[in-house]
Scaffold this active site. Structure first.
Site, short mmCIF file in Angstrom:
data_model
loop_
_atom_site.label_atom_id
_atom_site.label_comp_id
_atom_site.label_asym_id
_atom_site.label_seq_id
_atom_site.Cartn_x
_atom_site.Cartn_y
_atom_site.Cartn_z
N SER A 40 0.83 -1.21 0.00
CA SER A 40 0.00 0.00 0.00
C SER A 40 0.86 1.25 0.00
CB SER A 40 -0.89 0.02 1.24
OG SER A 40 -1.67 -1.15 1.31
N1 SAH Z 1 -0.36 -4.56 4.10
C1 SAH Z 1 0.20 -5.18 2.95
C2 SAH Z 1 -0.74 -5.05 1.80
C3 SAH Z 1 -0.65 -6.21 0.90
S1 SAH Z 1 -1.91 -6.31 -0.32
C4 SAH Z 1 1.57 -4.61 2.64
O1 SAH Z 1 1.92 -3.58 3.21
O2 SAH Z 1 2.31 -5.20 1.86
C5 SAH Z 1 -3.14 -7.27 0.50
C6 SAH Z 1 -2.75 -8.63 0.96
O3 SAH Z 1 -3.92 -9.26 1.46
C7 SAH Z 1 -2.18 -9.56 -0.12
O4 SAH Z 1 -0.95 -10.06 0.29
C8 SAH Z 1 -3.24 -10.66 -0.23
O5 SAH Z 1 -2.70 -11.93 -0.53
C9 SAH Z 1 -3.85 -10.63 1.15
N2 SAH Z 1 -5.19 -11.20 1.26
C10 SAH Z 1 -6.25 -11.05 0.42
N3 SAH Z 1 -7.31 -11.73 0.86
C11 SAH Z 1 -6.93 -12.34 2.02
C12 SAH Z 1 -7.56 -13.21 2.95
N4 SAH Z 1 -8.83 -13.62 2.80
N5 SAH Z 1 -6.86 -13.63 4.01
C13 SAH Z 1 -5.56 -13.26 4.19
N6 SAH Z 1 -4.90 -12.45 3.35
C14 SAH Z 1 -5.57 -12.00 2.27
#
Ligand code: SAH
Length: 220
Positions: free
Chosen positions: A70
């Site tokens: 993000s």
């Molecule tokens: N906070 C993270 C954002 C990553 S993007 C950062 O700073 O890098 C969002 C993440 O949520 C992805 O890695 C994706 O795989 C995860 N995600 C999506 N749906 C999910 C779920 N149901 N349970 C766990 N993780 C999930």
């Protein structure tokens, strides 16, 4: 001819990070603990080496597996919304991703439980965040739609992928007095929501428009 070691200087330097913090302040983030945590966290280590020079721009960047880290403003803003009503002891994060938000969060709350559904991302994040000496964190490879019931209830829940509606299991795992910050909606039309649980139910505030990757079910 002399070879220069440019690692750690230039676009990834402390000065570049300081400029990022300056921009966050201009954008209205004023919680000092959060600004300090973001100043202290080497964001360039969380993105691919080829993108390291762009790590402190206010933009989302790819982290592999179709996922993104993000933008700094969103990380700061969500953390600020979560902490608005006071310090938090136990926080559940859904969507570890590259672990950047996890690392920031771990510096401003007592303990973080973080869940990621894509195993290689989860392992990489865990190694990196541990190497940065943030140890008040437990990691789980699971579908975050189930939350992490073993440690519930949580004072705070932070979700970094967008489901169409708030998963019921997460509502159940929120403590009375607890706060959840979560993007809700489909690609192109998401809004950030803050849900506060009180003795009689849940209060929902609709905040700004956002653009997160989708919340998916199952594990990879
Ligand atoms: N906070 C993270 C954002 C990553 S993007 C950062 O700073 O890098 C969002 C993440 O949520 C992805 O890695 C994706 O795989 C995860 N995600 C999506 N749906 C999910 C779920 N149901 N349970 C766990 N993780 C999930």
């Amino acid at each position: 001819m002399m070879m220069l070691n440019v690692k750690g200087i230039g676009m990834t330097s402390m000065r570049t990070r300081e400029r990022m913090v300056g921009r966050l302040k201009e954008q209205g983030v004023n919680n000092h603990k959060i600004l300090d945590a973001m100043r202290n966290t080497p964001r360039h280590l969380f993105v691919d080496e080829a993108l390291a020079s762009r790590a402190y721009e206010d933009t989302a960047l790819p982290i592999g597996y179709n996922q993104t880290i993000s933008q700094p403003y969103i990380v700061a803003k969500m953390t600020e919304l979560l902490l608005a009503s006071g310090p938090l002891a136990k926080v559940l994060e859904i969507g570890t991703g590259c672990g950047y938000q996890t690392a920031v969060l771990s510096q401003v709350v007592d303990y973080v439980y973080t869940v990621e559904r894509i195993q290689p991302l989860q392992k990489k994040a865990k190694n990196l965040v541990w190497s940065l000496k943030h140890k008040n964190i437990s990691y789980l490879h699971s579908d975050g739609g189930w939350g992490w019931p073993d440690h519930a209830p949580y004072d705070g829940i932070l979700v970094t992928a967008a489901p169409p509606e708030i998963p019921e299991m997460l509502l159940r795992q929120l403590a009375v007095g607890g706060v959840m910050v979560i993007p809700i909606g489909h690609a192109g039309g998401q809004e950030l929501q803050r849900v506060t649980r009180n003795a009689s139910g849940f209060e929902v505030e609709i905040l700004e428009s956002v653009n997160f990757v989708p919340f998916l079910s199952g594990r990879e």
